[in-house]
Write a protein that holds these residues in place. Structure first.
Motif, PDB file in Angstrom:
ATOM      1  N   UNK A 148       0.862  -1.175   0.000  1.00  0.00           N
ATOM      2  CA  UNK A 148       0.000   0.000   0.000  1.00  0.00           C
ATOM      3  C   UNK A 148       0.903   1.230   0.000  1.00  0.00           C
ATOM      4  N   UNK A 149       0.455   2.319  -0.587  1.00  0.00           N
ATOM      5  CA  UNK A 149       1.284   3.516  -0.667  1.00  0.00           C
ATOM      6  C   UNK A 149       0.673   4.658   0.131  1.00  0.00           C
ATOM      7  N   UNK A 150       1.507   5.636   0.464  1.00  0.00           N
ATOM      8  CA  UNK A 150       1.010   6.818   1.160  1.00  0.00           C
ATOM      9  C   UNK A 150       0.000   7.553   0.289  1.00  0.00           C
ATOM     10  N   UNK A 170      -5.394   9.595  -0.569  1.00  0.00           N
ATOM     11  CA  UNK A 170      -6.585   9.615  -1.412  1.00  0.00           C
ATOM     12  C   UNK A 170      -7.827   9.325  -0.569  1.00  0.00           C
ATOM     13  N   UNK A 171      -7.693   8.414   0.364  1.00  0.00           N
ATOM     14  CA  UNK A 171      -8.817   8.084   1.248  1.00  0.00           C
ATOM     15  C   UNK A 171      -9.136   9.227   2.201  1.00  0.00           C
ATOM     16  N   UNK A 229      -7.652   2.158   2.705  1.00  0.00           N
ATOM     17  CA  UNK A 229      -6.740   1.901   1.593  1.00  0.00           C
ATOM     18  C   UNK A 229      -6.420   0.408   1.498  1.00  0.00           C
ATOM     19  N   UNK A 230      -6.251  -0.243   2.662  1.00  0.00           N
ATOM     20  CA  UNK A 230      -5.976  -1.677   2.671  1.00  0.00           C
ATOM     21  C   UNK A 230      -7.149  -2.465   2.088  1.00  0.00           C
ATOM     22  N   UNK A 231      -8.352  -2.068   2.448  1.00  0.00           N
ATOM     23  CA  UNK A 231      -9.540  -2.738   1.921  1.00  0.00           C
ATOM     24  C   UNK A 231      -9.664  -2.477   0.420  1.00  0.00           C
ATOM     25  N   UNK A 287      -7.160  -6.324   2.873  1.00  0.00           N
ATOM     26  CA  UNK A 287      -8.018  -6.660   4.008  1.00  0.00           C
ATOM     27  C   UNK A 287      -9.448  -6.774   3.503  1.00  0.00           C
ATOM     28  N   UNK A 288     -10.235  -7.608   4.174  1.00  0.00           N
ATOM     29  CA  UNK A 288     -11.614  -7.821   3.720  1.00  0.00           C
ATOM     30  C   UNK A 288     -12.528  -6.674   4.123  1.00  0.00           C
ATOM     31  N   UNK A 289     -12.253  -6.062   5.284  1.00  0.00           N
ATOM     32  CA  UNK A 289     -13.045  -4.926   5.741  1.00  0.00           C
ATOM     33  C   UNK A 289     -12.226  -4.162   6.773  1.00  0.00           C
ATOM     34  N   UNK A 290     -12.810  -3.090   7.316  1.00  0.00           N
ATOM     35  CA  UNK A 290     -12.090  -2.231   8.266  1.00  0.00           C
ATOM     36  C   UNK A 290     -11.649  -3.020   9.495  1.00  0.00           C
ATOM     37  N   UNK A 291     -12.547  -3.846  10.018  1.00  0.00           N
ATOM     38  CA  UNK A 291     -12.208  -4.620  11.220  1.00  0.00           C
ATOM     39  C   UNK A 291     -11.029  -5.543  10.952  1.00  0.00           C
TER      40      UNK A 291
END
Length: 290
Positions: free
Chosen positions: A121-123, A128-129, A143-145, A150-154
């Motif tokens: 993942x990039x800064x 952007x988020x 950004x990970x999702x 990642x599947x979701x925020x949790x």
């Protein structure tokens, strides 16, 4: 006065100016749609959304209380302090510039740790988020999702970003005493945010000694015992009660706008404290009801 005797307010909300999903304008529109009499916009470490929110509130007849949520430390414990009824947001914004720089540096360090773990993942993805707002871990999680890590925020927090996880980076430190002083210098009331079970007499008494004005009594993380205990402590120390949903713009889940049914009487009580303080200082009563 009971809930049924009053209008309702929500004194803890977030927008895209920090880590919320709705613009300041849309937060106010949502409050209007629910029939809320007032809301406080309390973005993390920024007041950038207040002008837009208050302009929309004026159009719709929804009172917008100028607020902020500051992240501070109390010993080694991270503590959040709400600033409500802010008057001099320009002065506060100058002080907040350093905090926002610390948030960006933290985000850079987290991204670096993620990259070391093979998470590409990039800064730029993170910024952007954030949409130009104060950057925080929720933006990194999104950004990970978005990038499929990642599947979701949790999942993002449980695998990478939560306290003690592989990519966790602690915040640089602002003492709770300094946070309270910053809020007071801006003409606001300093409210201890969502203390939960840690909101005991000894702790509240210590914070009162630092100038604390009130406690967030109603919050989604509080159970009925927490609410009863915190309200009793508020009355004992002659503080002002507050409450809110801590809404970040989602329409489902445990935190929705207006859910805490905070009575207008609590906002009226805060207004009286602000007006009395202004009177002692020789200020304009109306200017201090914000």
């Amino acid at each position: 006065m009971t809930d049924s005797d009053s209008s309702f307010v929500d004194l803890h909300t977030h927008s895209t100016a920090s880590d919320g999903a709705r613009t300041p304008r849309d937060v106010v529109r949502a409050a209007h749609a629910l029939g809320l009499a007032a809301l406080a916009l309390t973005d993390h470490d920024t007041v950038d959304g207040l002008a837009e929110a208050r302009a929309e509130g004026q159009e719709l007849g929804v009172r917008v209380v100028a607020g902020i949520e500051l992240s501070a430390v109390e010993g080694d414990i991270e503590t959040h302090v709400l600033g409500l009824h802010l008057q001099d947001t320009g002065r506060l914004d100058a002080q907040l510039h350093g905090l926002r720089a610390m948030r960006l540096t933290r985000a850079e360090r987290i991204v670096s740790r993620l990259n070391e773990l093979g998470v590409r993942v990039t800064l730029e993805d993170v910024l952007l988020q954030s949409g130009g707002g104060a950057v925080g871990r929720p933006h990194i999680a999104r950004a990970l999702v978005n990038d499929g890590w990642a599947t979701d925020m949790r999942d993002a927090f449980e695998r990478y970003l939560g306290n003690g996880k592989a990519a966790f980076v602690a915040k640089d430190r602002l003492s709770i005493g300094d946070a309270i002083a910053m809020i007071h210098a801006a003409g606001g009331l300093a409210i201890l945010a969502h203390p939960g079970q840690s909101g005991n007499r000894k702790r509240i008494e210590t914070l009162v000694g630092l100038g604390l004005d009130g406690v967030e009594v109603r919050h989604p993380s509080h159970n009925s015992e927490d609410v009863a205990r915190l309200l009793a402590l508020v009355e004992h120390f002659r503080l002002t009660p507050s409450g809110g949903s801590d809404w970040h713009g989602v329409t489902e889940g445990g935190r929705t706008l207006g859910m805490m049914r905070v009575p207008m009487a609590w906002l009226d009580r805060q207004d009286r404290v602000v007006a009395e303080r202004a009177s002692r200082a020789g200020g304009d009563h109306e200017a201090y009801v914000a």
